[in-house]
Design a protein around this motif. Sequence first.
Motif, mmCIF file in Angstrom:
data_model
loop_
_atom_site.group_PDB
_atom_site.id
_atom_site.type_symbol
_atom_site.label_atom_id
_atom_site.label_comp_id
_atom_site.label_asym_id
_atom_site.label_seq_id
_atom_site.Cartn_x
_atom_site.Cartn_y
_atom_site.Cartn_z
ATOM 1 N N LYS A 174 0.854 4.079 -3.156
ATOM 2 C CA LYS A 174 0.549 5.421 -2.685
ATOM 3 C C LYS A 174 1.718 6.244 -3.130
ATOM 4 N N LYS A 206 1.605 6.452 -7.020
ATOM 5 C CA LYS A 206 0.274 7.235 -7.647
ATOM 6 C C LYS A 206 0.811 8.725 -7.682
ATOM 7 N N GLU A 236 0.830 -1.214 0.114
ATOM 8 C CA GLU A 236 -0.033 -0.194 0.056
ATOM 9 C C GLU A 236 0.777 1.315 -0.068
ATOM 10 N N GLN A 237 2.016 1.206 0.857
ATOM 11 C CA GLN A 237 2.975 2.146 0.880
ATOM 12 C C GLN A 237 3.726 2.743 -0.582
#
Length: 190
Positions: A22, A25, A18-19
């Motif tokens: 992020k 993105k 997830e890190q």
Amino acid sequence: MGNTHYFLAVPLTSEVKEQLAKWQKTVALHFPFRTWVHQEDYHITLAFLGAVSPKQLEAVRKAICKVANTHAPFTLSLATLRTFGNPIAPRILWQGVEKEEKLMVLQRDVYTACVEIGFSLDKRPFIPHITVARKWRGDDEFRLEEMRKMGESRGSFEVRHVVLYQTHLDRTPKYEAIALFPLLGEKGER
């Protein structure tokens, strides 16, 4: 199904995935690579097997189960971003990990077990990495330092398994975990 291939890898935790996603993105808006890797496909390859017969698959399962039983879980920390290929038009953008001898030994043992089964594996030195993007498509030269100025992912994660993945080129995410081999201290193969 002719494009199906297999590889053995260290998975990342969902928190680290997830890190990285992020971070990805944020930078993807400014750095045009042809493909950004789906967060569920992040991993560190230990051995790329290619096409595998059912008989070879069973041999891999048995061999890697034995290897995994001789290794204890350990921690990896994310390091800096790097590239493979031409630095101004890289083929691969990847997230590094801090040097960890336990990872190097695990990879060597996985590699050796696969060669003993009869696989012909890549002979290049092992460079632990997490591929995050492929094929620079920018009009200007890629500048890694500019990307690093936008921030980099940091953090650590525990390596508790080796995973056998199957590739599905027609899907996203494209890597499917088909066998999980817990490292010493974990419960048996799932």
